[in-house]
Design a protein around this motif. Structure first.
Motif, PDB file in Angstrom:
ATOM      1  N   ILE A 161       0.841  -1.197   0.000  1.00  0.00           N
ATOM      2  CA  ILE A 161       0.000   0.000   0.000  1.00  0.00           C
ATOM      3  C   ILE A 161       0.879   1.251   0.000  1.00  0.00           C
ATOM      4  O   ILE A 161       0.627   2.212  -0.742  1.00  0.00           O
ATOM      5  CB  ILE A 161      -0.952  -0.012   1.214  1.00  0.00           C
ATOM      6  N   ALA A 162       1.924   1.222   0.831  1.00  0.00           N
ATOM      7  CA  ALA A 162       2.823   2.381   0.884  1.00  0.00           C
ATOM      8  C   ALA A 162       3.527   2.605  -0.449  1.00  0.00           C
ATOM      9  O   ALA A 162       3.638   3.746  -0.926  1.00  0.00           O
ATOM     10  CB  ALA A 162       3.848   2.187   2.004  1.00  0.00           C
ATOM     11  N   SER A 228       3.964 -14.104   0.613  1.00  0.00           N
ATOM     12  CA  SER A 228       3.036 -13.110   1.167  1.00  0.00           C
ATOM     13  C   SER A 228       2.845 -11.941   0.206  1.00  0.00           C
ATOM     14  O   SER A 228       1.716 -11.490  -0.028  1.00  0.00           O
ATOM     15  CB  SER A 228       3.564 -12.609   2.515  1.00  0.00           C
ATOM     16  N   PHE A 229       3.950 -11.434  -0.357  1.00  0.00           N
ATOM     17  CA  PHE A 229       3.834 -10.333  -1.323  1.00  0.00           C
ATOM     18  C   PHE A 229       3.127 -10.799  -2.592  1.00  0.00           C
ATOM     19  O   PHE A 229       2.269 -10.092  -3.141  1.00  0.00           O
ATOM     20  CB  PHE A 229       5.221  -9.783  -1.654  1.00  0.00           C
ATOM     21  N   ALA A 230       3.469 -11.993  -3.073  1.00  0.00           N
ATOM     22  CA  ALA A 230       2.855 -12.488  -4.308  1.00  0.00           C
ATOM     23  C   ALA A 230       1.368 -12.754  -4.119  1.00  0.00           C
ATOM     24  O   ALA A 230       0.566 -12.510  -5.037  1.00  0.00           O
ATOM     25  CB  ALA A 230       3.568 -13.764  -4.759  1.00  0.00           C
ATOM     26  N   PHE A 231       0.970 -13.231  -2.946  1.00  0.00           N
ATOM     27  CA  PHE A 231      -0.438 -13.505  -2.672  1.00  0.00           C
ATOM     28  C   PHE A 231      -1.276 -12.237  -2.814  1.00  0.00           C
ATOM     29  O   PHE A 231      -2.326 -12.232  -3.476  1.00  0.00           O
ATOM     30  CB  PHE A 231      -0.583 -14.085  -1.269  1.00  0.00           C
ATOM     31  N   ALA A 232      -0.811 -11.145  -2.192  1.00  0.00           N
ATOM     32  CA  ALA A 232      -1.555  -9.888  -2.273  1.00  0.00           C
ATOM     33  C   ALA A 232      -1.571  -9.347  -3.705  1.00  0.00           C
ATOM     34  O   ALA A 232      -2.606  -8.870  -4.189  1.00  0.00           O
ATOM     35  CB  ALA A 232      -0.943  -8.866  -1.319  1.00  0.00           C
ATOM     36  N   LEU A 233      -0.438  -9.423  -4.393  1.00  0.00           N
ATOM     37  CA  LEU A 233      -0.375  -8.911  -5.759  1.00  0.00           C
ATOM     38  C   LEU A 233      -1.244  -9.722  -6.709  1.00  0.00           C
ATOM     39  O   LEU A 233      -1.840  -9.163  -7.651  1.00  0.00           O
ATOM     40  CB  LEU A 233       1.073  -8.909  -6.237  1.00  0.00           C
ATOM     41  N   LEU A 234      -1.334 -11.021  -6.495  1.00  0.00           N
ATOM     42  CA  LEU A 234      -2.149 -11.856  -7.377  1.00  0.00           C
ATOM     43  C   LEU A 234      -3.639 -11.535  -7.225  1.00  0.00           C
ATOM     44  O   LEU A 234      -4.387 -11.534  -8.208  1.00  0.00           O
ATOM     45  CB  LEU A 234      -1.880 -13.333  -7.098  1.00  0.00           C
ATOM     46  N   HIS A 235      -4.075 -11.289  -5.989  1.00  0.00           N
ATOM     47  CA  HIS A 235      -5.470 -10.883  -5.811  1.00  0.00           C
ATOM     48  C   HIS A 235      -5.737  -9.545  -6.504  1.00  0.00           C
ATOM     49  O   HIS A 235      -6.801  -9.354  -7.109  1.00  0.00           O
ATOM     50  CB  HIS A 235      -5.807 -10.797  -4.318  1.00  0.00           C
ATOM     51  N   ALA A 236      -4.770  -8.626  -6.408  1.00  0.00           N
ATOM     52  CA  ALA A 236      -4.924  -7.363  -7.124  1.00  0.00           C
ATOM     53  C   ALA A 236      -4.949  -7.593  -8.635  1.00  0.00           C
ATOM     54  O   ALA A 236      -5.696  -6.919  -9.364  1.00  0.00           O
ATOM     55  CB  ALA A 236      -3.777  -6.421  -6.746  1.00  0.00           C
ATOM     56  N   LEU A 237      -4.167  -8.557  -9.104  1.00  0.00           N
ATOM     57  CA  LEU A 237      -4.159  -8.879 -10.530  1.00  0.00           C
ATOM     58  C   LEU A 237      -5.512  -9.437 -10.973  1.00  0.00           C
ATOM     59  O   LEU A 237      -5.962  -9.148 -12.097  1.00  0.00           O
ATOM     60  CB  LEU A 237      -3.048  -9.886 -10.838  1.00  0.00           C
ATOM     61  N   LEU A 258      -6.182   0.392  -4.941  1.00  0.00           N
ATOM     62  CA  LEU A 258      -7.573   0.406  -4.482  1.00  0.00           C
ATOM     63  C   LEU A 258      -7.956  -0.931  -3.855  1.00  0.00           C
ATOM     64  O   LEU A 258      -8.619  -0.968  -2.807  1.00  0.00           O
ATOM     65  CB  LEU A 258      -8.504   0.721  -5.657  1.00  0.00           C
ATOM     66  N   TYR A 259      -7.530  -2.039  -4.474  1.00  0.00           N
ATOM     67  CA  TYR A 259      -7.861  -3.339  -3.901  1.00  0.00           C
ATOM     68  C   TYR A 259      -7.179  -3.541  -2.543  1.00  0.00           C
ATOM     69  O   TYR A 259      -7.806  -3.998  -1.584  1.00  0.00           O
ATOM     70  CB  TYR A 259      -7.452  -4.480  -4.841  1.00  0.00           C
ATOM     71  N   LEU A 260      -5.881  -3.219  -2.462  1.00  0.00           N
ATOM     72  CA  LEU A 260      -5.143  -3.437  -1.219  1.00  0.00           C
ATOM     73  C   LEU A 260      -5.716  -2.590  -0.088  1.00  0.00           C
ATOM     74  O   LEU A 260      -5.849  -3.055   1.049  1.00  0.00           O
ATOM     75  CB  LEU A 260      -3.665  -3.112  -1.432  1.00  0.00           C
ATOM     76  N   ALA A 261      -6.061  -1.348  -0.390  1.00  0.00           N
ATOM     77  CA  ALA A 261      -6.658  -0.494   0.630  1.00  0.00           C
ATOM     78  C   ALA A 261      -8.029  -1.009   1.050  1.00  0.00           C
ATOM     79  O   ALA A 261      -8.364  -1.032   2.244  1.00  0.00           O
ATOM     80  CB  ALA A 261      -6.770   0.939   0.112  1.00  0.00           C
TER      81      ALA A 261
END
Length: 328
Positions: A161-162, A228-237, A258-261
């Motif tokens: 997010i940052a 952990s980083f890939a999991f969040a990025l894949l959901h955003a993808l 927007l998704y991560l927030a």
């Protein structure tokens, strides 16, 4: 004349009708059912209830995606599958012991389905707890692994997010807090943690030792943090691919932010699988970014269909099979 079960005067017991004093066969059969059979039945019932209660949402999502671009939908489906692979990598990275890869992946697939039945991640936590316990981990080691996995996921989301907020300034607007609010929150958090630390000091020491052991193994640390980083990025993808499949022109970095927030805000309201909380937060974020309300709703429905409703029935079936085979 002597009643059933009593001895007559000549010392001979009268014949007793078979089953006369026995409990009903149905009740006896139900009592003999093992706990795992009851658990499997409960999983099936939960599946039926969820599908019936959300059938209109599933149908609307399917109708929206029926006219979407198939190539981008394939990208979204592949990203969805890879989220379970990343979840398995994170869980392996949280423990020193080597876990069976096939059963670990199946457990993560089942955990994602169970997570849509109980609130605040309790479903996934329960599945992973049982899986690690059946793999021979002690309760302290199991609790440490689940806590480390949750902490790594939260940290990865905050860092992303940052980074995306710095790359896309002006998109994410944080609410203004009173001047002394951050200090007050820190004081309250510290006051709540002091008695907890005193109570479980020994267990915390063991947990810290196990966390250090995990990070001494480069492969485990890479799996934990990279996953952990890939999991969040894949959901955003997945969200971005759905927007592209519907022909909505939003930049990838903006959609990811927007998704991560939205997913971070949804954690504050513990609903099963984020139902309602994540949906509303993501739709609001997309509308704030300039999408019409109907388009934002279509994106949310498409995301939910790919990540929840299509894998739900297979996931709960896998969960039932793992329970019956004593993997959980």
């Amino acid at each position: 004349m002597a009643g059933p079960g009593h001895t007559s005067a000549d010392g001979i017991s009268p014949p007793v009708t078979p089953g006369e004093n026995e409990p009903p066969r149905a009740a006896s059969w139900l009592r003999r059912l093992p706990l795992r059979a009851w658990a499997s039945a409960a999983v099936g019932l939960a599946l039926v209830v969820l599908l019936v209660s959300r059938w209109s949402t599933i149908r609307r999502g399917a109708e929206e995606l029926a006219v979407a671009d198939r190539g981008w939908l394939a990208v979204a489906a592949l990203a969805t599958f890879l989220t379970w692979v990343c979840a398995a990598a994170v869980q392996q990275g949280a423990v020193v012991q080597r876990l069976p890869a096939g059963r670990l992946l199946a457990a993560q697939f089942a955990a994602s389905a169970a997570n849509h039945v109980l609130p605040a991640g309790l479903g996934a936590g329960a599945v992973n707890w049982r899986f690690l316990a059946c793999c021979g981990l002690t309760p302290v080691s199991t609790a440490t692994a689940l806590g480390l996995k949750a902490a790594a996921s939260a940290t990865a989301r905050a860092v992303l997010i940052a980074l995306f907020a710095a790359a896309s300034p002006g998109i994410l607007r944080l609410p203004r807090l009173p001047a002394g609010a951050p200090m007050l929150l820190l004081v309250l958090a510290g006051g709540a943690l002091v008695p907890l630390v005193r109570t479980v000091r020994t267990r915390i020491g063991r947990a810290v030792a196990e966390i250090r052991s995990v990070h001494r193994i480069p492969a485990r640390a890479a799996a934990l943090w990279g996953g952990s980083f890939a999991f969040a990025l894949l959901h955003a993808l997945v969200v971005y691919a759905v927007t592209r499949s519907l022909g909505l022109p939003l930049p990838a970095a903006q959609v990811a932010l927007l998704y991560l927030a939205a997913s971070g805000a949804a954690v504050l309201l513990p609903t099963p699988g984020g139902f309602g909380s994540l949906d509303a937060a993501l739709a609001l974020a997309l509308v704030t970014a300039g999408l019409p309300g109907s388009a934002a709703a279509s994106v949310v429905l498409g995301y939910r269909l790919l990540t929840v409703w299509l894998p739900l029935a297979p996931g709960l079936l896998v969960l039932a099979v793992l329970v019956r085979r004593k993997v959980l």
